[in-house]
Design a protein around this motif. Structure first.
Motif, PDB file in Angstrom:
ATOM      1  N   ALA A 132       0.789  -1.086  -0.029  1.00  0.00           N
ATOM      2  CA  ALA A 132      -0.011  -0.117  -0.030  1.00  0.00           C
ATOM      3  C   ALA A 132       0.755   1.260  -0.076  1.00  0.00           C
ATOM      4  CB  ALA A 132      -1.077  -0.143   1.251  1.00  0.00           C
ATOM      5  N   GLY A 133       2.124   1.106   0.033  1.00  0.00           N
ATOM      6  CA  GLY A 133       3.004   2.437  -0.007  1.00  0.00           C
ATOM      7  C   GLY A 133       3.106   3.026  -1.316  1.00  0.00           C
ATOM      8  N   ASN A 134       3.574   4.186  -1.213  1.00  0.00           N
ATOM      9  CA  ASN A 134       3.730   5.113  -2.351  1.00  0.00           C
ATOM     10  C   ASN A 134       5.052   4.895  -3.159  1.00  0.00           C
ATOM     11  OD1 ASN A 134       1.103   6.288  -1.999  1.00  0.00           O
ATOM     12  ND2 ASN A 134       2.029   7.734  -0.763  1.00  0.00           N
ATOM     13  N   VAL A 135       5.097   5.210  -4.182  1.00  0.00           N
ATOM     14  CA  VAL A 135       6.419   5.199  -4.880  1.00  0.00           C
ATOM     15  C   VAL A 135       6.600   6.536  -5.661  1.00  0.00           C
ATOM     16  CG1 VAL A 135       6.763   2.687  -5.435  1.00  0.00           C
ATOM     17  CG2 VAL A 135       5.873   4.222  -7.151  1.00  0.00           C
ATOM     18  N   THR A 136       7.844   7.177  -5.728  1.00  0.00           N
ATOM     19  CA  THR A 136       8.182   8.251  -6.317  1.00  0.00           C
ATOM     20  C   THR A 136       8.088   8.200  -8.004  1.00  0.00           C
ATOM     21  OG1 THR A 136      10.422   8.224  -6.334  1.00  0.00           O
ATOM     22  CG2 THR A 136       9.361   9.462  -4.435  1.00  0.00           C
ATOM     23  N   ARG A 137       7.967   9.239  -8.737  1.00  0.00           N
ATOM     24  CA  ARG A 137       8.091   9.389  -9.949  1.00  0.00           C
ATOM     25  C   ARG A 137       9.523   8.623 -10.414  1.00  0.00           C
ATOM     26  NH1 ARG A 137       4.334  11.537 -13.171  1.00  0.00           N
ATOM     27  NH2 ARG A 137       5.881  12.439 -14.739  1.00  0.00           N
ATOM     28  N   THR A 138      10.650   8.933  -9.657  1.00  0.00           N
ATOM     29  CA  THR A 138      11.883   8.599  -9.932  1.00  0.00           C
ATOM     30  C   THR A 138      12.055   6.902 -10.037  1.00  0.00           C
ATOM     31  OG1 THR A 138      12.984  10.640  -9.249  1.00  0.00           O
ATOM     32  CG2 THR A 138      14.512   8.939  -9.393  1.00  0.00           C
ATOM     33  N   GLN A 139      11.263   6.438  -8.596  1.00  0.00           N
ATOM     34  CA  GLN A 139      11.426   4.931  -8.445  1.00  0.00           C
ATOM     35  C   GLN A 139      10.492   4.300  -9.651  1.00  0.00           C
ATOM     36  OE1 GLN A 139       9.486   5.414  -4.490  1.00  0.00           O
ATOM     37  NE2 GLN A 139      11.513   4.556  -3.703  1.00  0.00           N
ATOM     38  N   MET A 140       9.448   5.133 -10.149  1.00  0.00           N
ATOM     39  CA  MET A 140       8.667   4.181 -11.040  1.00  0.00           C
ATOM     40  C   MET A 140       9.594   4.301 -12.384  1.00  0.00           C
ATOM     41  SD  MET A 140       6.052   3.137 -12.251  1.00  0.00           S
ATOM     42  CE  MET A 140       4.553   3.397 -11.006  1.00  0.00           C
ATOM     43  N   ALA A 141      10.430   5.371 -12.873  1.00  0.00           N
ATOM     44  CA  ALA A 141      11.297   5.439 -14.000  1.00  0.00           C
ATOM     45  C   ALA A 141      12.142   4.159 -13.786  1.00  0.00           C
ATOM     46  CB  ALA A 141      11.757   6.810 -13.905  1.00  0.00           C
ATOM     47  N   ALA A 142      12.850   4.018 -12.634  1.00  0.00           N
ATOM     48  CA  ALA A 142      13.723   2.678 -12.370  1.00  0.00           C
ATOM     49  C   ALA A 142      12.954   1.539 -12.654  1.00  0.00           C
ATOM     50  CB  ALA A 142      14.182   2.896 -10.927  1.00  0.00           C
ATOM     51  N   PHE A 143      11.705   1.390 -12.009  1.00  0.00           N
ATOM     52  CA  PHE A 143      11.149   0.258 -12.488  1.00  0.00           C
ATOM     53  C   PHE A 143      10.978  -0.076 -13.815  1.00  0.00           C
ATOM     54  CE2 PHE A 143       8.773   0.778  -8.073  1.00  0.00           C
ATOM     55  CZ  PHE A 143       9.824   0.205  -7.486  1.00  0.00           C
ATOM     56  N   LEU A 144      10.357   1.110 -14.632  1.00  0.00           N
ATOM     57  CA  LEU A 144      10.100   0.822 -16.060  1.00  0.00           C
ATOM     58  C   LEU A 144      11.594   0.573 -16.863  1.00  0.00           C
ATOM     59  CD1 LEU A 144       7.251   3.639 -16.724  1.00  0.00           C
ATOM     60  CD2 LEU A 144       7.152   1.254 -16.288  1.00  0.00           C
ATOM     61  N   SER A 145      12.329   1.363 -16.417  1.00  0.00           N
ATOM     62  CA  SER A 145      13.709   0.984 -17.014  1.00  0.00           C
ATOM     63  C   SER A 145      14.106  -0.369 -17.067  1.00  0.00           C
ATOM     64  CB  SER A 145      14.745   1.978 -16.480  1.00  0.00           C
ATOM     65  OG  SER A 145      16.130   1.583 -16.996  1.00  0.00           O
ATOM     66  N   ARG A 146      14.111  -0.945 -15.769  1.00  0.00           N
ATOM     67  CA  ARG A 146      14.468  -2.323 -15.542  1.00  0.00           C
ATOM     68  C   ARG A 146      13.637  -3.371 -16.266  1.00  0.00           C
ATOM     69  NH1 ARG A 146      14.572  -1.582  -9.071  1.00  0.00           N
ATOM     70  NH2 ARG A 146      16.330   0.112  -8.934  1.00  0.00           N
ATOM     71  N   THR A 147      12.422  -2.942 -16.395  1.00  0.00           N
ATOM     72  CA  THR A 147      11.283  -3.739 -17.032  1.00  0.00           C
ATOM     73  C   THR A 147      11.987  -3.716 -18.750  1.00  0.00           C
ATOM     74  OG1 THR A 147       9.563  -3.010 -15.754  1.00  0.00           O
ATOM     75  CG2 THR A 147       8.990  -3.967 -18.104  1.00  0.00           C
ATOM     76  N   VAL A 148      12.089  -2.577 -19.304  1.00  0.00           N
ATOM     77  CA  VAL A 148      12.723  -2.630 -20.740  1.00  0.00           C
ATOM     78  C   VAL A 148      14.103  -3.475 -20.835  1.00  0.00           C
ATOM     79  CG1 VAL A 148      13.688  -1.379 -22.372  1.00  0.00           C
ATOM     80  CG2 VAL A 148      11.779  -0.390 -21.113  1.00  0.00           C
ATOM     81  N   ASP A 149      14.906  -3.431 -19.755  1.00  0.00           N
ATOM     82  CA  ASP A 149      16.163  -4.051 -19.840  1.00  0.00           C
ATOM     83  C   ASP A 149      16.092  -5.666 -19.913  1.00  0.00           C
ATOM     84  OD1 ASP A 149      17.618  -1.697 -20.176  1.00  0.00           O
ATOM     85  OD2 ASP A 149      18.198  -1.737 -17.789  1.00  0.00           O
TER      86      ASP A 149
END
Length: 391
Positions: A68-85
């Motif tokens: 239920a925690g929040n993530v920052t947009r910076t963290q979201m960018a990291a998640f998406l980048s790792r997904t692409v990789d």
């Protein structure tokens, strides 16, 4: 207009739902949600585990996910980048063939002797086609699986650029009267067929837009060739605005050519008129399109201009990473390789974020020039030693 705000918060549950839309659960599980004791074994658990197993996100501690925690947009960018990789690393042909390595020295390169002074090379998905400028002009066909020289086609005077399209192989003739040669791969090797001999002088780069073949002519023009039932094919040559066109590519919407003397990358309309002029580095050579950006090697001072194809913006100018006279760029679906003609090396980048991956030698006195990828290996023409190298 919305701006990118690294401090803006996004619910982690939205991240999980987005991951769900990307596809694929891991199936029903019993007990806790993998290692996470604070996450229910419910409909979202398979998606949490998928991003955990793929190392996209590993939770807040070894045993807590904090769903239920929040993530920052910076963290979201990291998640998406790792997904692409992870998608690129695990989804390509190199992964299926267990070829995760990068050759670390010239001694491990596979070498095939081809014709004299090889220039550009292209893959048809199975074989490599090499334009050999010297020796009267020949085209070598090399089997991609093992690097065996299969055939040699003759009569391609001053062979330079290569295009695989329409089930055929086309080669430019970089002579005082620009020529376009055709090869039918289904036939036994022999002499090439000349389909046009009235292109602009000094024909080098070549591209296909789905209906017509375009050539960059170093004397100061672009030729548009319309295929016909039999040769000679219809040719329209456009001179307005060009100085010394060299490289050519198609991005799915427009033809682009590099103009070496002007230091520009030019976007063309369907009639060959210049729609946009992008200033890049000095003496741009043979670019490649990675699906989003165009990578332009600028040979004399060692730089790469990365240009966003959608709007012509130069998003980055890359230097270092062993660049020494970059000539040709190639893309394998994940990485961009650039040959360094005088340097005897190639330089490698991760295309997604422009991370430098290193520079690697091709051997003394080899002069690497042309390059392409067949989805597994990069293939590099070694101009001085008249060889094709598997990288």
């Amino acid at each position: 207009m919305q701006t990118f705000n690294p401090g803006r918060r996004v619910l982690a549950s939205v991240s999980i739902a987005f991951t769900a839309l990307l596809g694929g659960g891991t199936g029903a599980l019993l007990g806790a949600c993998g290692p996470f004791t604070d996450t229910a074994n419910d409909a979202f658990c398979p998606f949490v585990l998928e991003v955990y197993y793929a190392a996209i996100t590993t939770g807040t501690t070894a045993t807590t996910y904090d769903p239920a925690g929040n993530v920052t947009r910076t963290q979201m960018a990291a998640f998406l980048s790792r997904t692409v990789d992870r998608t690129l690393q695990r989804g390509g042909r190199r992964a299926a063939l267990k070829q995760f390595w990068t050759p670390q020295s010239s001694g491990v390169l596979g070498l095939t002797a081809v014709g004299s002074t090889p220039r550009l090379v292209e893959s048809d998905g199975a074989d490599l086609w090499v334009a050999n400028f010297g020796g009267g002009g020949t085209v070598s066909r090399v089997r991609g699986s093992d690097g065996k020289l299969l055939e040699t086609w003759t009569g391609a005077f001053a062979a330079y650029g290569v295009l695989v399209a329409m089930g055929r192989v086309f080669v430019t003739g970089n002579s005082s009267s620009g020529q376009l040669f055709r090869i039918d791969p289904r036939q036994a090797a022999g002499a090439v067929t000349t389909v046009a001999s009235n292109l602009g002088n000094g024909t080098v780069g070549i591209a296909f837009d789905g209906s017509r073949i375009w050539t960059a002519n170093f004397s100061g023009s672009v030729s548009i060739v319309t295929p016909g039932a039999s040769p000679p094919w219809t040719v329209t040559t456009v001179m307005t605005g060009f100085v010394n066109p060299l490289g050519a590519l198609y991005d799915g919407a427009h033809i682009w050519v590099t103009d070496e003397s002007a230091g520009t990358l030019l976007k063309l309309d369907g009639a060959g008129a210049i729609l946009q002029t992008v200033t890049v580095g000095t003496s741009p050579r043979h670019p490649v399109f990675d699906g989003t950006n165009i990578w332009v090697p600028n040979i004399p001072f060692g730089s790469i201009s990365v240009v966003r194809a959608s709007n012509g913006t130069v998003v980055a100018t890359l230097t270092g990473n062993g660049l020494d006279g970059p000539a040709t760029a190639a893309f394998d679906g994940q990485r961009v390789l650039v040959t360094n003609e005088p340097g005897g090396t190639v330089s490698l980048w991760k295309a997604a974020d422009l991370t430098a991956l290193g520079s690697f030698g091709t051997g003394a006195s080899t002069t690497p020039y042309g390059a392409c990828s067949d989805g597994v290996n990069f293939w590099i023409t070694l101009n001085t030693s008249s060889q094709l190298a598997r990288f």
